[in-house]
Design an enzyme around this catalytic site. Structure first.
Site, short mmCIF file in Angstrom:
data_model
loop_
_atom_site.label_atom_id
_atom_site.label_comp_id
_atom_site.label_asym_id
_atom_site.label_seq_id
_atom_site.Cartn_x
_atom_site.Cartn_y
_atom_site.Cartn_z
N ASP A 144 -1.48 -1.51 -3.64
CA ASP A 144 -2.18 -0.26 -5.35
C ASP A 144 -0.72 -0.31 -6.41
O ASP A 144 0.13 -1.31 -5.89
CB ASP A 144 -2.05 0.44 -5.47
N ASP B 19 -3.66 3.73 2.69
CA ASP B 19 -5.82 3.91 2.63
C ASP B 19 -5.97 2.67 3.49
O ASP B 19 -6.91 1.96 3.35
CB ASP B 19 -6.65 4.62 1.63
N HIS C 158 -3.44 -17.23 -4.81
CA HIS C 158 -4.81 -16.53 -3.80
C HIS C 158 -6.37 -17.31 -3.22
O HIS C 158 -7.22 -16.67 -2.71
CB HIS C 158 -5.36 -15.46 -4.13
N ASP C 159 -6.63 -18.73 -3.96
CA ASP C 159 -7.24 -19.26 -3.39
C ASP C 159 -6.96 -20.67 -2.39
O ASP C 159 -8.82 -21.13 -1.97
CB ASP C 159 -8.36 -20.31 -4.84
N ASP D 223 -8.91 -16.55 -16.02
CA ASP D 223 -10.24 -17.10 -14.40
C ASP D 223 -11.60 -18.18 -15.52
O ASP D 223 -11.93 -17.64 -15.97
CB ASP D 223 -10.89 -15.59 -14.64
N ASP E 218 0.88 -0.83 -0.03
CA ASP E 218 -0.15 -0.39 -0.14
C ASP E 218 0.97 1.01 0.14
O ASP E 218 1.44 1.81 0.86
CB ASP E 218 -0.24 -0.21 1.40
N GLU F 251 -6.92 -21.29 -16.18
CA GLU F 251 -7.60 -21.61 -14.85
C GLU F 251 -8.63 -23.17 -15.01
O GLU F 251 -10.06 -22.85 -15.20
CB GLU F 251 -7.85 -20.76 -14.24
N ASP G 233 -4.50 -10.77 -15.19
CA ASP G 233 -5.81 -12.05 -15.65
C ASP G 233 -6.76 -11.05 -15.94
O ASP G 233 -7.50 -9.90 -16.12
CB ASP G 233 -6.71 -11.35 -13.87
#
Ligand code: GLC
Ligand code: CA
Length: 557
Positions: free
Chosen positions: A32, A28, A330-331, A202, A24, A257, A101
């Site tokens: 990013d 915030d 990330h899954d 995806d 970050d 994927e 992605d």
């Protein structure tokens, strides 16, 4: 053409960034693009040559960017198109290619196409999505959403249901409609013309729905798995069209994927004759510790089974298609907590797992933090979770269907929730692990004071430097990329050993998957081999394997 034909994307190591949790730059609490830019030197130091960015497009973030409301805009929280252009340029300068992605099985319900589509039955965009009449006042069939409940949502305004294999804010696109396909292809070209180097696609195996819309086999919840539509009747036709119209015009890395993908299907998706994609992600090896009937049900891992599955893919695709290699994304929960030991053998077991995977044939993917052996998060209660799959799963299993107790479900979530891998990247031991000066959108794992990049960059025997070495070795030895794989001792329940062969060279890879000391004599042929890498500090290997020990021996015949 066959799988030993040389290609840059076969020789690459890909690093996956989940932008929300990476760095970050403005306090915030949300990672990013400027934050990623700051960390390019870190990626360069690690030695990866490709970055895959999880979605950075405009999104209301029902599913953290996997619900896209505008494919041609950057999510406000992540920055601007100028930031993106700069990121792309700086990556290229650093010798790193950038892969985006591509989420085109569905859009957000806030995408302009869906806003139009739901207005009335004759809207020109109606047929961009999948609308069906109720059957006896209920959903058209028993298909379930991946995130719990029915895959059909009733829309009052026009009195029909629309299909959503993920959340109800992620309506599925209708790929039968040629206008949809062409709109997707145009958007892809728009990004490729900016200079991006490929796509991770995806749930691409779900895009073609069987037009009969028949009920599927029900699971514990009463719904059938969203995988009923995996590898649908026209999926290969669509991907071949995409290849012809778009992909073939560029030199790209493409990876699909392929949830629900079988070996036979993967040979088509990732065929070496280059009709569709470069490679596919398959998930058989990461579903071994789940109940087949209930994804939240836990099952211990069986190493013999794991070896069988990895071997099936290594041998099955040899010469025909190309593998992608991963333990984490990330899954998935963190690999060291799942397959290794995240307490006393955290570093050793993470290095062992990395060795086991990186010495296989295929393109390895490293997920942010994996190179530090980041662990699962000690979640205390439901309020700490952010992932809608985990939260919906809890409501469905505990409150609605009452199939699990609250404690059982929390135990499962601690082991399996996707949020385990979405906690902020641990950069140093300052506040919030150096990820943000504000309040992070999801809690930082409290072990950051001990596990962080700064500490590991300073220490030669860290997990970071071990990954760096594995990546270097792949660049130095063609056999690691192209060699033929063969499993040894398939029935040994504790040790994963295999060989690779290319011309007159051979590699032996031996990995102890347990915390026990084991007798494992070095096979005669390899006794005088040179050790390319091993995970114990003294660098000696012998006829006993120490807990989670791994080594790689190289010989020339
Ligand atoms: C893929 C993504 C996952 C997302 C889902 C819906 O499986 O990896 O994060 O939730 O698709 O887009
Ligand atoms: Ca920010």
């Amino acid at each position: 053409m066959n799988s030993t034909e040389k290609k840059w994307w076969k020789e690459a190591v890909v690093y996956q960034i989940y932008p929300r949790s990476f760095m970050d730059s403005n306090g915030d609490g949300i990672g990013d693009l400027k934050g990623i830019i700051e960390k390019i030197p870190y990626l360069k130091e690690l030695g990866v040559n490709v970055v895959w960015l999880s979605p950075i497009y405009q999104s209301p973030n029902d599913d953290n960017g996997y619900d896209i409301s505008d494919y041609r805009r950057i999510m406000d929280e992540f920055g601007t198109m100028d930031d993106f252009q700069q990121l792309l340029m700086l990556c290229h300068e650093a010798g790193i290619r950038l892969v985006m992605d591509l989420v085109v099985n569905h859009t957000s319900d806030e995408h302009a196409w869906f806003v139009e589509s739901r207005k009335d039955r004759t809207n020109p965009y109606r047929d961009y999505y999948i609308w069906r009449d109720p059957a006896d006042g209920k959903a058209p069939n028993n298909w379930g959403s991946c995130f719990g409940g029915s895959a059909w949502q009733f829309d009052e305004q026009t009195g029909q249901y629309y299909l959503h294999f993920f959340s109800k804010k992620q309506p599925d696109l209708n790929w039968e409609n040629e206008n949809v396909r062409n709109a997707v292809y145009d958007m892809m070209k728009w990004w490729l013309d900016k200079g991006v180097d490929g796509f991770r696609m995806d749930v691409i195996s779900l895009i073609s729905k069987d037009q009969e819309f028949k009920d599927g086999e029900p699971e514990l919840t009463g719904y059938s798995s969203f995988n009923v539509c995996a590898n649908g009747p026209r999926v290969h036709e669509f991907l071949q069209e995409m290849r012809r119209k778009v992909l073939s015009k560029y030199d790209l890395l493409t990876v699909g994927e392929c949830t629900g993908g079988t070996l036979e299907e993967a040979k088509k998706y990732a065929s070496s004759d280059e009709k569709e994609l470069n490679m596919a992600f398959q998930f058989e090896h990461v579903t071994l510790d789940a109940d087949t009937n209930n994804k939240w049900g836990l099952k211990p891992l069986n190493l013999v089974k794991l070896k069988e599955i990895m071997t099936k893919w290594q041998v099955g695709l040899e010469g025909k298609a190309w593998n992608s290699l991963f333990w984490c994304n990330h899954d998935q929960p963190r690999m060291v907590s799942r397959l290794g030991n995240d307490r006393e053998y955290r570093e050793i077991s993470a290095k062992m797992l990395a060795t086991c995977l990186h010495m296989m044939q295929g393109t390895p993917y490293v997920y942010q933090g994996e190179e530090l052996a980041m662990t699962n998060m000690p979640f205390q209660d439901l309020s700490e979770f952010r992932d809608l799959d985990s939260i919906n799963g809890y409501h469905e299993m505990v409150e609605v269907k009452k199939l699990m107790t609250s404690e059982e479900m929390l135990t499962s979530l601690r082991k399996k929730s996707r949020d385990n891998s979405r906690t902020p990247m641990q950069w140093d031991d300052s506040t919030n692990a150096g990820f943000s000066t504000g309040t992070p959108w999801i809690k930082v794992n409290p072990n950051y004071t001990e596990i962080n990049a700064r500490e590991q960059l300073q220490r030669p025997d860290s997990v970071f430097h071990y990954y760096q070495k594995l990546i270097q070795l792949r660049k130095q030895h063609e056999i690691i990329v192209y060699g033929k794989y063969e499993l040894l001792d398939g029935t040994n329940p504790d040790v994963y050993a295999y060989t690779r062969a290319l011309d007159n060279e051979k590699l032996l890879i031996v990995c102890n998957f347990t915390s026990k000391e084991l007798d494992y004599p070095i096979p005669e042929m390899y006794k005088d081999g040179s050790c390319l890498i091993s995970n114990y500090p003294d660098n000696t290997i012998g006829n006993k394997l120490r807990p989670y020990e791994a080594y790689v021996l190289h010989i020339e015949l």
